[in-house]
Design a protein around this motif. Structure first.
Motif, PDB file in Angstrom:
ATOM      1  N   SER A  79     -45.269  -6.792   2.926  1.00 53.35           N
ATOM      2  CA  SER A  79     -46.378  -6.114   2.270  1.00 53.35           C
ATOM      3  C   SER A  79     -46.580  -4.793   2.988  1.00 53.35           C
ATOM      4  O   SER A  79     -46.969  -4.774   4.157  1.00 53.35           O
ATOM      5  CB  SER A  79     -47.660  -6.940   2.353  1.00 53.35           C
ATOM      6  N   SER A  80     -46.285  -3.715   2.289  1.00 53.11           N
ATOM      7  CA  SER A  80     -46.470  -2.406   2.920  1.00 53.11           C
ATOM      8  C   SER A  80     -47.937  -1.984   2.919  1.00 53.11           C
ATOM      9  O   SER A  80     -48.340  -1.158   3.720  1.00 53.11           O
ATOM     10  CB  SER A  80     -45.619  -1.347   2.218  1.00 53.11           C
ATOM     11  N   LEU A  81     -48.745  -2.588   2.067  1.00 51.23           N
ATOM     12  CA  LEU A  81     -50.166  -2.238   2.024  1.00 51.23           C
ATOM     13  C   LEU A  81     -50.871  -2.613   3.324  1.00 51.23           C
ATOM     14  O   LEU A  81     -51.684  -1.867   3.848  1.00 51.23           O
ATOM     15  CB  LEU A  81     -50.849  -2.934   0.842  1.00 51.23           C
ATOM     16  N   HIS A  82     -50.548  -3.753   3.872  1.00 49.68           N
ATOM     17  CA  HIS A  82     -51.337  -4.272   5.014  1.00 49.68           C
ATOM     18  C   HIS A  82     -50.916  -3.762   6.379  1.00 49.68           C
ATOM     19  O   HIS A  82     -51.809  -3.557   7.176  1.00 49.68           O
ATOM     20  CB  HIS A  82     -51.306  -5.796   4.968  1.00 49.68           C
ATOM     21  N   PRO A  83     -49.788  -3.529   6.848  1.00 47.62           N
ATOM     22  CA  PRO A  83     -48.444  -3.999   6.522  1.00 47.62           C
ATOM     23  C   PRO A  83     -48.153  -5.324   7.235  1.00 47.62           C
ATOM     24  O   PRO A  83     -48.553  -5.515   8.383  1.00 47.62           O
ATOM     25  CB  PRO A  83     -47.547  -2.901   7.050  1.00 47.62           C
ATOM     26  N   LEU A  84     -47.468  -6.201   6.534  1.00 46.15           N
ATOM     27  CA  LEU A  84     -47.178  -7.536   7.048  1.00 46.15           C
ATOM     28  C   LEU A  84     -45.742  -7.937   6.757  1.00 46.15           C
ATOM     29  O   LEU A  84     -45.146  -7.461   5.799  1.00 46.15           O
ATOM     30  CB  LEU A  84     -48.073  -8.583   6.361  1.00 46.15           C
ATOM     31  N   VAL A  85     -45.259  -8.856   7.569  1.00 50.17           N
ATOM     32  CA  VAL A  85     -44.030  -9.581   7.254  1.00 50.17           C
ATOM     33  C   VAL A  85     -44.410 -11.058   7.314  1.00 50.17           C
ATOM     34  O   VAL A  85     -45.100 -11.503   8.238  1.00 50.17           O
ATOM     35  CB  VAL A  85     -42.862  -9.239   8.205  1.00 50.17           C
ATOM     36  N   VAL A  86     -44.014 -11.804   6.284  1.00 50.82           N
ATOM     37  CA  VAL A  86     -44.314 -13.228   6.200  1.00 50.82           C
ATOM     38  C   VAL A  86     -42.996 -13.979   6.247  1.00 50.82           C
ATOM     39  O   VAL A  86     -42.085 -13.691   5.461  1.00 50.82           O
ATOM     40  CB  VAL A  86     -45.075 -13.569   4.896  1.00 50.82           C
ATOM     41  N   ILE A  87     -42.895 -14.926   7.163  1.00 49.41           N
ATOM     42  CA  ILE A  87     -41.697 -15.740   7.312  1.00 49.41           C
ATOM     43  C   ILE A  87     -42.039 -17.156   6.889  1.00 49.41           C
ATOM     44  O   ILE A  87     -42.979 -17.760   7.406  1.00 49.41           O
ATOM     45  CB  ILE A  87     -41.204 -15.729   8.777  1.00 49.41           C
ATOM     46  N   CYS A  88     -41.278 -17.680   5.929  1.00 52.59           N
ATOM     47  CA  CYS A  88     -41.483 -19.046   5.468  1.00 52.59           C
ATOM     48  C   CYS A  88     -40.172 -19.806   5.608  1.00 52.59           C
ATOM     49  O   CYS A  88     -39.140 -19.391   5.076  1.00 52.59           O
ATOM     50  CB  CYS A  88     -41.951 -19.063   4.017  1.00 52.59           C
ATOM     51  N   TYR A 118     -42.963 -24.249   6.910  1.00 52.29           N
ATOM     52  CA  TYR A 118     -43.768 -23.600   7.949  1.00 52.29           C
ATOM     53  C   TYR A 118     -43.827 -22.125   7.588  1.00 52.29           C
ATOM     54  O   TYR A 118     -42.805 -21.504   7.295  1.00 52.29           O
ATOM     55  CB  TYR A 118     -43.150 -23.782   9.332  1.00 52.29           C
ATOM     56  N   ARG A 119     -45.022 -21.564   7.607  1.00 50.67           N
ATOM     57  CA  ARG A 119     -45.222 -20.177   7.207  1.00 50.67           C
ATOM     58  C   ARG A 119     -45.997 -19.440   8.289  1.00 50.67           C
ATOM     59  O   ARG A 119     -47.008 -19.940   8.795  1.00 50.67           O
ATOM     60  CB  ARG A 119     -46.000 -20.142   5.897  1.00 50.67           C
ATOM     61  N   SER A 120     -45.521 -18.249   8.608  1.00 55.78           N
ATOM     62  CA  SER A 120     -46.158 -17.440   9.646  1.00 55.78           C
ATOM     63  C   SER A 120     -46.228 -15.986   9.187  1.00 55.78           C
ATOM     64  O   SER A 120     -45.274 -15.470   8.596  1.00 55.78           O
ATOM     65  CB  SER A 120     -45.335 -17.553  10.937  1.00 55.78           C
ATOM     66  N   THR A 121     -47.349 -15.350   9.460  1.00 55.72           N
ATOM     67  CA  THR A 121     -47.564 -13.958   9.067  1.00 55.72           C
ATOM     68  C   THR A 121     -47.691 -13.104  10.318  1.00 55.72           C
ATOM     69  O   THR A 121     -48.385 -13.476  11.266  1.00 55.72           O
ATOM     70  CB  THR A 121     -48.844 -13.839   8.216  1.00 55.72           C
ATOM     71  N   HIS A 122     -47.027 -11.937  10.289  1.00 56.71           N
ATOM     72  CA  HIS A 122     -47.022 -11.047  11.454  1.00 56.71           C
ATOM     73  C   HIS A 122     -47.349  -9.625  11.007  1.00 56.71           C
ATOM     74  O   HIS A 122     -46.813  -9.136  10.014  1.00 56.71           O
ATOM     75  CB  HIS A 122     -45.643 -11.047  12.129  1.00 56.71           C
ATOM     76  N   TRP A 123     -48.207  -8.961  11.771  1.00 57.23           N
ATOM     77  CA  TRP A 123     -48.527  -7.561  11.506  1.00 57.23           C
ATOM     78  C   TRP A 123     -47.339  -6.692  11.857  1.00 57.23           C
ATOM     79  O   TRP A 123     -46.670  -6.915  12.869  1.00 57.23           O
ATOM     80  CB  TRP A 123     -49.724  -7.110  12.341  1.00 57.23           C
ATOM     81  N   LEU A 124     -47.100  -5.704  11.039  1.00 53.43           N
ATOM     82  CA  LEU A 124     -46.089  -4.682  11.334  1.00 53.43           C
ATOM     83  C   LEU A 124     -46.829  -3.399  11.692  1.00 53.43           C
ATOM     84  O   LEU A 124     -46.914  -2.470  10.904  1.00 53.43           O
ATOM     85  CB  LEU A 124     -45.195  -4.439  10.111  1.00 53.43           C
ATOM     86  N   ASP A 125     -47.374  -3.368  12.879  1.00 56.55           N
ATOM     87  CA  ASP A 125     -48.151  -2.207  13.286  1.00 56.55           C
ATOM     88  C   ASP A 125     -47.284  -1.119  13.909  1.00 56.55           C
ATOM     89  O   ASP A 125     -47.750  -0.021  14.161  1.00 56.55           O
ATOM     90  CB  ASP A 125     -49.279  -2.599  14.229  1.00 56.55           C
TER      91      ASP A 125
END
Length: 138
Positions: A53-62, A102-109
């Motif tokens: 998600s470039s809006l937030h920005p996030l990467v989600v790993i599932c 298993y799902r994990s969300t990480h900020w792409l700061d």
């Protein structure tokens, strides 16, 4: 104050970070399929979806893997216990398709390096293994 109103510069910066992360992952993993938001492949015996998600920005790993007896009340209760002790992500069972995930969300700061990505990915896979092994035994 509108906290969601981002300048065009900030929107572009976030999009660049997400695009760079996607390109880096494509260089380091054999991707099976992709669309505008996600990549899919396999990693450490898990089916894996990586979304951006470039809006937030996030990467989600599932990470997902089939599991026997997904409708078991004991397994559903164990998933709740796993989630109480999981800081980085969440465990789930989908009884309709018989899989554990298993799902994990990480900020792409900042720009994501291969080393940092694989550190995050291996921590996710370790946590998924922990959950899967507990559920499989239970």
């Amino acid at each position: 104050m509108d906290h969601y109103a981002l300048s065009k510069e900030e929107q572009q910066h976030r999009r660049q970070i997400a695009d760079q992360a996607r390109r880096m992952i494509l260089q380091h993993l054999p991707v099976e399929d992709e669309d505008e938001t996600s990549l899919t492949t396999y990693y450490r015996e898990y089916y894996m979806q990586i979304s951006f998600s470039s809006l937030h920005p996030l990467v989600v790993i599932c990470l997902a893997k089939s599991i026997a007896d997904p409708n078991s009340l004991k397994k559903r209760q164990l998933v709740n216990k796993l989630n109480l002790n999981s800081v980085l992500g969440s465990h789930a069972i989908n009884p309709d398709v018989g899989c554990y995930s298993y799902r994990s969300t990480h900020w792409l700061d900042t720009e994501l390096t291969a080393e940092r990505f694989f550190e995050m990915l291996d921590r996710c896979a370790d946590e998924a293994d922990r959950g899967y092994i507990r559920l499989k035994a239970g």
